[in-house]
Design a protein around this motif. Sequence first.
Motif, mmCIF file in Angstrom:
data_model
loop_
_atom_site.group_PDB
_atom_site.id
_atom_site.type_symbol
_atom_site.label_atom_id
_atom_site.label_comp_id
_atom_site.label_asym_id
_atom_site.label_seq_id
_atom_site.Cartn_x
_atom_site.Cartn_y
_atom_site.Cartn_z
ATOM 1 N N THR A 161 4.912 1.242 2.137
ATOM 2 C CA THR A 161 3.757 0.535 1.851
ATOM 3 C C THR A 161 2.746 -0.012 3.033
ATOM 4 O O THR A 161 1.571 0.385 2.697
ATOM 5 C CB THR A 161 3.984 -0.842 0.934
ATOM 6 N N ARG A 196 -0.887 2.153 2.484
ATOM 7 C CA ARG A 196 -1.692 1.194 1.708
ATOM 8 C C ARG A 196 -3.029 1.622 2.299
ATOM 9 O O ARG A 196 -4.080 1.698 1.321
ATOM 10 C CB ARG A 196 -1.214 -0.222 2.154
ATOM 11 N N GLU A 236 1.445 -7.907 0.147
ATOM 12 C CA GLU A 236 1.105 -6.643 -0.129
ATOM 13 C C GLU A 236 -0.334 -6.190 -0.301
ATOM 14 O O GLU A 236 -0.660 -5.201 -0.624
ATOM 15 C CB GLU A 236 1.696 -6.097 -1.585
ATOM 16 N N LEU A 269 2.652 -0.046 -3.826
ATOM 17 C CA LEU A 269 1.343 0.345 -3.646
ATOM 18 C C LEU A 269 0.329 0.540 -4.832
ATOM 19 O O LEU A 269 -0.830 -0.131 -4.709
ATOM 20 C CB LEU A 269 1.344 1.830 -3.250
ATOM 21 N N THR A 324 3.153 -5.399 9.030
ATOM 22 C CA THR A 324 2.294 -3.976 9.067
ATOM 23 C C THR A 324 2.115 -3.636 10.324
ATOM 24 O O THR A 324 1.916 -2.590 10.745
ATOM 25 C CB THR A 324 1.147 -4.399 8.051
ATOM 26 N N SER A 353 8.307 1.800 -3.543
ATOM 27 C CA SER A 353 6.989 2.118 -2.886
ATOM 28 C C SER A 353 5.716 2.245 -3.699
ATOM 29 O O SER A 353 4.581 1.831 -3.696
ATOM 30 C CB SER A 353 6.992 3.033 -1.892
ATOM 31 N N VAL A 392 -2.284 6.623 -5.744
ATOM 32 C CA VAL A 392 -1.037 6.425 -5.374
ATOM 33 C C VAL A 392 -0.113 7.430 -5.332
ATOM 34 O O VAL A 392 0.481 7.957 -4.305
ATOM 35 C CB VAL A 392 -0.466 5.341 -6.326
ATOM 36 N N ARG A 420 -4.095 -6.234 1.825
ATOM 37 C CA ARG A 420 -4.628 -5.390 3.068
ATOM 38 C C ARG A 420 -4.392 -6.109 4.233
ATOM 39 O O ARG A 420 -4.671 -7.376 4.339
ATOM 40 C CB ARG A 420 -6.106 -5.148 2.917
ATOM 41 N N THR A 466 -4.007 4.789 0.560
ATOM 42 C CA THR A 466 -4.096 4.536 -0.925
ATOM 43 C C THR A 466 -5.583 3.791 -1.393
ATOM 44 O O THR A 466 -6.215 4.057 -2.374
ATOM 45 C CB THR A 466 -3.046 3.637 -1.501
ATOM 46 N N ASP A 467 -5.901 2.676 -0.469
ATOM 47 C CA ASP A 467 -7.107 1.992 -0.743
ATOM 48 C C ASP A 467 -8.499 2.753 -0.501
ATOM 49 O O ASP A 467 -9.412 2.532 -1.486
ATOM 50 C CB ASP A 467 -6.946 0.642 0.156
#
Length: 379
Positions: free
Chosen positions: A72, A76, A376, A195, A229, A191, A92, A378, A79-80
């Motif tokens: 993740t 991430r 989870e 996500l 992260t 995950s 995702v 940003r 994905t964003d």
Amino acid sequence: MAHRPAGPAPRAGTGPAGTEPGAGPRVPPLLGTAAAYAWRLLVVGAVVYAVFSLLGRFHEIAVAVFLGLVATALLRPVTDLLARRLPRALAVAITLIGSMIVVLGTLALIGEVVAGERATLQREFGAGLGRIERWLEEPPFRLNPDTLTDVRSRIGQFLSSHRSTLISTALSGAGRLVQVLTVLALALFCSVFFLYSGDRQWSWFCGRLSARLRSRVVLAGRAGWRTFTGYTRGIVLVAATNAVLVGIALYALGVPLAVPLALLEFFAAFVPLIGSPIALAVAAVVALATKGPVIAAVVVALIVIIGQIEGHLLHPLVMSWAVRLHPVVVALTVIGGAIAAGVVGAVVAVPLVSVIWAAHLALRRPGEPGRETGPEGRA
């Protein structure tokens, strides 16, 4: 009539030493404070032991969740970015499938390289072992050739006499492979949901807490996730840089298996301080067996150079903003994690301690502004 000697009369209700009736000896303040901290430390130690015992009993689940969080943290942002133009579920799916194709393609490339060099490797290893034997027979070692022959015969006898043990070990390794695949499947499953809706999961969890506790949990979770992260992305960047440097150097020196050894360096770099030297030591052994002691000495020098680059350039630039731990603390954490849970513990220990320390610092500065995102969210 007898006269009572002069002096102050003892107060009523006091003992001979001026203490209250039935009271014990007075405890020094320092001893009282130490005792108060001692029983609290015992309670904390018991809780930590219970947590680690629980994680040890369900370590496959803990490892799967950890790997899901790592995926993740890495995926991430992609994905964003895709979710701005595509539905979240499709973003995702594309991110996970694309990353799996990259990983499996890399492993297939490594397997093809090893299979293509198998005959050459067997020939070079045989010639290299002969060179090492002749080198040991010459000054300054002057080993007896019969001693080396005896060592080879003893190794052959050991393998033949323990053949059944080796076969059972291989079968247990097959069972271990099933466990690894199960953990990876569970990590992929986690995950997907991290996500897709990790922020909503975190909001739901925080909503079950009281208002006063919720604010502290949100603050600690935000700081911990930001640190996690940062550490994950930083260690991946450091590992990739080390692997590229090792691969280029081994290829330039003509050492076989340069690509697989570079991949070994990549994964070994996830264990701070000790992972890279161990991987490069394996590369030095391969260089010694195939190219001789001179190239092996160059690879050993490479261990020192890459260690200096990693310790004095990469880690300060990439990791200092995410992980604020002293190198001694990192070393003790890695060794403690390895003792507690082997290789997995060595990998997990530093990010775990970093997250706990970041949460502690955030709770000590509750007024510090931060981004309003969950663990989870940003980073």
